[in-house]
Design a protein around this motif. Structure first.
Motif, mmCIF file in Angstrom:
data_model
loop_
_atom_site.group_PDB
_atom_site.id
_atom_site.type_symbol
_atom_site.label_atom_id
_atom_site.label_comp_id
_atom_site.label_asym_id
_atom_site.label_seq_id
_atom_site.Cartn_x
_atom_site.Cartn_y
_atom_site.Cartn_z
ATOM 1 N N SER A 322 44.563 3.004 46.817
ATOM 2 C CA SER A 322 45.237 3.806 45.663
ATOM 3 C C SER A 322 44.432 4.163 44.691
ATOM 4 C CB SER A 322 46.615 2.914 45.247
ATOM 5 O OG SER A 322 47.423 2.440 46.346
ATOM 6 N N THR A 323 43.368 3.991 44.542
ATOM 7 C CA THR A 323 42.412 4.270 43.560
ATOM 8 C C THR A 323 41.480 5.570 44.251
ATOM 9 O OG1 THR A 323 42.415 2.181 42.847
ATOM 10 C CG2 THR A 323 40.738 3.479 41.840
ATOM 11 N N ASN A 348 47.061 -1.581 40.686
ATOM 12 C CA ASN A 348 47.088 -1.495 42.119
ATOM 13 C C ASN A 348 47.365 -2.800 42.726
ATOM 14 O OD1 ASN A 348 47.453 1.351 41.769
ATOM 15 N ND2 ASN A 348 45.043 1.408 42.196
ATOM 16 N N THR A 352 50.607 -3.632 44.940
ATOM 17 C CA THR A 352 50.635 -3.649 46.547
ATOM 18 C C THR A 352 51.269 -4.652 47.394
ATOM 19 O OG1 THR A 352 48.049 -2.798 45.958
ATOM 20 C CG2 THR A 352 48.719 -3.898 48.229
#
Length: 880
Positions: A322-323, A348, A352
């Protein structure tokens, strides 16, 4: 393409390759090599499955820390990892202070700290993400299990304060209502017993022996670093793995212990685990187990923390997707500079969700692991239930309970000789052994329950011949003591269910209800008195009869002289007599009524209607009274009265001539000892004032019955036994009614798994009326029952005013009517008189009444002075 261009592309490719590598650091204790292997395998699995997208590859950086909890060295090792440019740190695994110190360093560097250990501290560092369930949530799972098992008291074995903090909910139980708090309070007011394990194997046996001596049977064992197998082996040697013992282990690593030696023991051993079993029943690797091909050689020994290491790596690999851009530079502890992208990666990680070896990994708003499940398993590694934070404990069926008779070893039944519950069977010429030696109500009850539940048993007599009562400096005696000392499994006897006994043993539902009664000797027959013929009527009836006799006699005398029709010609042949005669003189009136009362009659016969009415009602009165007297006199002559000095417990307490007592150490003894009723307190004070040589207490029921037969003694005994002996001894009688209400139940060891089963069996036998049938057989048919006829013990009662009041009312009503008739007769004759003087009617009536009421007045009247004359038929008419 020029050479410069090729070199530039190679540099870009190398730079891209290095940029794609994400380093994750691990701090592992030296002696836990398995954790390092799992960490490496987990990184390898992530790279193989390409969980980290965008060609990102994880690189494992491992640094070892000392096994001892040295936070200074741990901080130096953490700085070593920071200098390598790591994006997250896992560990240390077991050193609490070191883990918390590393967490504070990660908070300074803005580097996520993935923790996989149980934290007992409520505060956490902002960059620490713990995959292990928090202690409060995990403790709730053990609270639910203890509540399900209905433990009222238990002992916690722990190695350090770690266990006490984890099980803090067992002490507080804050969310329970009043009805569910009973399991945390023992009979002596203790909530929970705790014992610390210091020297492990040396302490195992010592503490287990101590708990066995104290009668403790329920244990919660917290051994983070202990040897469960060694502990259970010591318990097995001490015979503390029978059906009466229960163990809950807080370790989540049951799969790492070999419990094959304890699969067939009677004791219940329970664990929670987070991991699903890695192997199928056929022994193959479970295809549903994450990473089975990678961890296949490590599976048998993987611990919960090792599985959490894999899940932490997997969570980290999923979070970095997600980064968009992730660039990690080496950091220095001497001049710390926070990592700019650390906050984004931490966010994140919190959002998650992934699924790993320990199930779904997800966090709530307070950053605690929210979605996970625990399996409840036994020593056979069989799942018997599950627990989740949302639902709580769900047990599959009722597999926790053990059925009696599963083992070949029979249950030991302790009992006491007490007719008709348990008696020695008489068999001349043949020696009986085992259970065949006994007969009685309890023997037949045992047979019925054994047939219903399919268990074997052996009957033995209690060694000291006592039921069971507290003894100073000894605890308990009798059958209760044998249950507490685990010398017997059941106590089947007329054992009363009492509060004190319920604190040390368990009881089934009562199989018989009863109460304390007084057994006494039937009173001696009383000799009839000299004036017993007066007994059919009460004194007030006799007095009122006498008054009635006098009043009726006077009324007949007055109206007999008042009415003109009672004045007769003494010489019927003389039509002009000089005098008229009246038969109702004062003496004759009394003689007439007494003759009627005695049913003998007299020569006097009433002539006037008024006197006839009065006489008729008097005869009716005498008919009823004489008939009642005769009937009741017959009853008094055929039924001899008994002279009973006591008729109730209150009468017994007010006298001192007749002594009374109960069985020493029995439930009746305890009842009077603890009673607050003034009457029973007075009785207890009387019983306890005698010394041993003159004791009113007895050692057995038969001894008490024999003392009653000798006289001068009353025996306080249960109503069932009272009835049994009265059926066979005609000189015994029950005095008064029951003093209390209680029941007989089957006694069991504390925490016995047989209690509910036996209670259900008793209810079934009661509904089928089989227990009622047994009662009738042993009380009314067998053993010499029916020797005494059912004679009424009620004496003939004297007749009181309420019995004969109506007769007196009729009598007085009749005399009133006769007076009215006499007045009517006088008035009728006065109307027909022809008098020269005009004297008023009232004056003549009063004058006649005065003349009639004179008791000594003459019974004759001269005709010449009379205002009447003789006509035919001896009737009187007025003179002209």
């Amino acid at each position: 393409m020029s050479k410069f261009t090729e070199v530039l592309c190679l540099v870009v490719l190398i730079r891209f390759t290095f940029a794609a590598d994400i380093k994750i650091g691990g701090l592992f204790e030296k002696r836990f090599k398995l954790d390092k292997q799992v960490f490496q395998k987990a990184v390898e699995l992530v790279n193989t499955k390409k969980i980290a997208q965008n060609s990102r590859r994880l690189v494992a950086e491992i640094v070892e820390v000392p096994d001892n909890d040295n936070s200074f060295i741990a901080s130096g090792k953490a700085c070593e990892l920071f200098s390598k440019g790591i994006a997250a740190i896992i560990g240390p695994m077991y050193n609490g202070e070191s883990a918390r110190h590393v967490g504070s360093m990660c908070e300074v560097m803005n580097v996520p700290h993935l923790n996989v250990r149980l934290e007992t501290e409520k505060t956490r560092h902002s960059y620490t993400v713990n995959l292990y369930p928090d202690s409060e949530t995990l403790g709730a799972a053990f609270v639910d299990l203890v509540k399900y098992l209905k433990w009222r008291r238990f002992t916690i074995f722990h190695e350090d304060n770690h266990g006490l903090i984890l099980l803090n909910s067992l002490f507080e139980n804050k969310n329970d209502n009043a009805s569910s708090k009973t399991w945390v309070r023992g009979h002596d007011g203790k909530r929970v017993t705790t014992r610390a394990i210091i020297n492990k194997n040396e302490d195992y046996r010592k503490l287990l022996k101590e708990m066995k001596k104290l009668g403790e049977t329920n244990f919660v064992v917290d051994f983070p670093n202990g040897d469960v197998h060694s502990f259970l082996l010591e318990a097995l040697k001490l015979e503390m793995l029978t059906v009466y013992y229960n163990y809950i282990f807080t370790t989540l690593d049951i799969d790492t212990f070999d419990l094959s030696d304890f699969e067939d023991v009677g004791g219940k051993i329970r664990f929670y685990r987070m991991m699903k079993p890695p192997k199928s029943p056929a022994g193959n690797i479970d295809k549903g187990f994450p990473g089975n091909h990678t961890f296949s050689e490590l599976l048998p020994s993987i611990t919960t923390q090792a599985a959490l290491i894999n899940d932490a790596v997997q969570l980290f690999a999923t979070a970095i997707n997600s980064t968009d851009t992730l660039s990690v530079n080496p950091q220095s502890c001497t001049s710390p500079a926070p990592w700019p992208q650390g906050a984004s990666l931490l966010k994140n990680l919190e959002k998650t969700q992934t699924r790993g070896m320990t199930g779904t990994v997800e966090f709530d708003n307070s950053f605690k692991r929210s979605r996970f499940s625990l399996e409840l398993v036994d020593s056979k590694n069989q799942e018997i239930g599950s627990w989740t934070p949302e639902i709580g404990l769900v047990v599959k069926g009722d597999k926790i309970r053990i059925q009696p008779g599963q083992k070949s070893k029979p249950l030991i039944v302790t009992t006491i000789l007490e007719a008709p519950f348990m008696m020695l069977k008489k068999s001349p010429g043949r020696k009986l052994v085992g259970n065949d030696r006994f007969e009685g109500f309890c023997v037949d009850l045992l047979k019925l329950m054994a047939a219903d539940l399919h268990f074997n048993y052996t009957i033995k007599l209690v060694a000291d011949g006592r039921y069971g009562a507290p003894v100073r400096n000894y605890g308990w005696n009798g059958m209760v003591r044998e249950l507490m000392d685990q010398k017997a499994d059941l106590a089947v006897a007329p054992l009363s269910i009492s509060y004190d006994r319920e604190q040390v043993i368990d009881f089934t539902k009562p199989f018989m209800n009863l109460g304390i009664t007084i057994l006494g000797k039937k009173p001696e027959k009383k000799d009839p008195s000299l004036f017993s013929f007066l007994s059919p009527f009460s004194n007030d009836v006799w007095a009122l009869m006498l008054v009635s006799y006098v009043i009726v006699s006077l009324i007949i005398f007055v109206i007999g002289r008042f009415t003109p029709y009672e004045w007769q010609n003494p010489h019927p042949c003389d039509q002009n007599p000089d005098e008229l005669e009246n038969q109702f003189t004062f003496r004759n009136s009394f003689w007439f009524t007494i003759g009627s009362l005695m049913q003998q009659g007299s020569e006097i016969a009433p002539i006037a209607n008024s006197t006839r009415v009065a006489s008729g009602f008097w005869w009716f009165f005498t008919l009823i009274m004489i008939s009642s007297y005769t009937a009741n006199l017959a009853a008094f002559l055929t039924i001899e009265k008994l002279s009973s000095p006591i008729n109730s417990a209150e009468d017994l307490s007010k006298q001192t001539e007749i002594r009374y007592g109960s069985i020493w150490g029995g439930s009746s003894h305890t009842f009077f000892k603890n009673s607050k009723n003034p009457i029973y307190e007075r009785m207890w004070h009387f019983m306890r004032q005698f010394n041993r040589s003159e004791s009113v207490m007895v050692g057995s029921t038969l001894e008490g019955v024999n003392r009653v037969k000798k006289g001068g003694y009353a025996f306080l005994i249960e109503s069932t036994t009272n009835e049994y002996f009265r059926e066979r001894n005609c000189d015994l009688v029950q005095i008064g009614s029951r003093l209390d209400s209680k029941g007989y139940g089957i006694g069991l060891r504390r925490g016995s798994p047989y209690r509910d089963l036996l209670s259900d069996s008793i209810l079934k036998l009661q509904e089928n009326e089989q227990i009622t049938t047994l009662y009738h057989q042993w009380w009314r048919e067998k053993g010499g029952a029916g020797a005494c006829t059912d004679e009424s013990e009620k004496d003939a009662d004297e007749l009181g005013m309420l019995n004969v009041a109506g007769v007196f009312v009729v009598l007085f009503a009749g005399t009133t009517v006769s007076i009215v008739v006499a007045l009517a007769e006088f008035a009728w004759k006065e109307r027909k008189n022809k008098k020269k003087d005009k004297e008023s009617f009232c004056r003549r009536m009063l004058a006649e009444l005065r003349r009639a009421a004179r008791c000594c007045g003459p019974s004759t009247r001269p005709v010449k002075n009379s205002e009447y004359t003789i006509t035919s038929g001896n009737d009187l008419e007025s003179r002209t």
